[in-house]
Scaffold this motif. Structure first.
Motif, PDB file in Angstrom:
ATOM      1  N   THR A   1       0.814  -1.219   0.000  1.00  0.00           N
ATOM      2  CA  THR A   1       0.000   0.000   0.000  1.00  0.00           C
ATOM      3  C   THR A   1       0.848   1.271   0.000  1.00  0.00           C
ATOM      4  O   THR A   1       0.322   2.363  -0.235  1.00  0.00           O
ATOM      5  CB  THR A   1      -0.942   0.021   1.219  1.00  0.00           C
ATOM      6  OG1 THR A   1      -0.180  -0.132   2.431  1.00  0.00           O
ATOM      7  CG2 THR A   1      -1.962  -1.103   1.133  1.00  0.00           C
TER       8      THR A   1
ATOM      9  N   ASN B   1      -4.555  -4.817  -6.537  1.00  0.00           N
ATOM     10  CA  ASN B   1      -6.010  -4.797  -6.379  1.00  0.00           C
ATOM     11  C   ASN B   1      -6.737  -5.239  -7.652  1.00  0.00           C
ATOM     12  O   ASN B   1      -7.784  -5.890  -7.589  1.00  0.00           O
ATOM     13  CB  ASN B   1      -6.483  -3.402  -5.965  1.00  0.00           C
ATOM     14  CG  ASN B   1      -6.294  -3.150  -4.478  1.00  0.00           C
ATOM     15  OD1 ASN B   1      -6.130  -4.102  -3.700  1.00  0.00           O
ATOM     16  ND2 ASN B   1      -6.315  -1.898  -4.064  1.00  0.00           N
TER      17      ASN B   1
ATOM     18  N   LYS C   1      -6.592  -1.582   1.146  1.00  0.00           N
ATOM     19  CA  LYS C   1      -6.813  -0.149   1.341  1.00  0.00           C
ATOM     20  C   LYS C   1      -5.664   0.463   2.120  1.00  0.00           C
ATOM     21  O   LYS C   1      -5.072  -0.193   2.989  1.00  0.00           O
ATOM     22  CB  LYS C   1      -8.127   0.095   2.093  1.00  0.00           C
ATOM     23  CG  LYS C   1      -9.370  -0.322   1.311  1.00  0.00           C
ATOM     24  CD  LYS C   1     -10.627   0.003   2.069  1.00  0.00           C
ATOM     25  CE  LYS C   1     -11.875  -0.393   1.296  1.00  0.00           C
ATOM     26  NZ  LYS C   1     -13.123  -0.077   2.057  1.00  0.00           N
TER      27      LYS C   1
END
Length: 248
Positions: A224, A234, A246
């Motif tokens: 991330t 993703n 996320k």
């Protein structure tokens, strides 16, 4: 027969029949001795599938080889374009061809930059972006070629990761030397290696982290922290019906 033209090709008679209703040409191969018709649709489909797999594999190999090259070697495999920048940036920016775009001819990956007035600075940025796109391209093609892997146990013993990946993730037993950061030339190589690990575990973070000998949280944080890497991961997770990661 009316409307049929026979042509000999490689010792085989090819009968070409034109169909006005469909405005197309149907091709059938006929064996003279046996007097039978062999449809080409199945053969053409298999041939196209094999050609697609071979082409995808060559893209993967070319991308991985390019990532191992130094800047001078990589530039030799690229088409370099310079152009004038557009938009705001001062009166001097649009008077010179300071924007740079690299296109890697063997894979089609590109990298462009035009934020700076200096062409030299833009060249360096464009080359870094090309390396990033090469790493993501190689992983994407690998995912399409290999497809979903067999399920692996989350308790499997950690494997020995490549040196660049171990340095970037600071894994136990990583080779001594400078750590690999976002601005390092070897960073795209490490990203490509991580994506290979994720592909082999069908993008399941728990299994991938176990194989690397690190926590799932630490692996998620590494992914991330890079917007481009996160987007690619993703995309692949969503293809498999897995919830996307996320940024925390």
């Amino acid at each position: 027969c009316e409307g049929i033209m026979a042509v000999r090709w490689c010792g085989v008679v090819v009968a070409v029949r034109r169909c006005p209703s469909f405005f197309s040409t149907t091709i059938q191969c006929c064996n003279i001795r046996r007097g039978c018709a062999i449809p080409l649709s199945a053969r053409a489909s298999a041939s196209a599938s094999a050609a697609s797999t071979s082409s995808t594999s060559s893209v993967v190999d070319a991308a991985k080889r390019a990532l191992k090259m130094n800047d001078a070697e990589l530039q030799k495999e690229c088409k370099v374009e310079t152009m004038r920048g557009s938009g705001p940036g001062g009166q001097h920016r649009n008077k010179t061809e300071s924007c740079v775009r690299y296109t890697h001819l063997k894979t089609g990956a590109t990298g462009a930059a035009g934020e700076e007035r200096s062409q030299a600075l833009n060249r360096a940025r464009a080359l870094r972006r090309l390396r990033t796109n090469l790493s993501l391209l190689g992983a994407s093609a690998t995912a399409e070629t290999e497809g979903p892997s067999s399920s692996s146990s989350s308790s499997e013993a950690p494997t020995t990761p490549p040196a660049e990946l171990a340095k970037w993730l600071r894994l136990p037993g990583a080779p001594k030397g400078d750590q690999i950061g976002r601005k390092s030339r070897d960073y795209p190589v490490a990203v490509s290696q991580l994506l290979d690990v994720l592909v082999s575990h069908d993008f399941a973070l728990s299994d991938a982290s176990s194989s690397l000998g690190m926590s799932t949280g630490a692996l998620s944080k590494a992914i991330t922290s890079d917007r481009d890497l996160l987007s690619r991961v993703n995309q692949e997770r969503q293809k498999r019906g897995i919830r996307g990661l996320k940024v925390k």
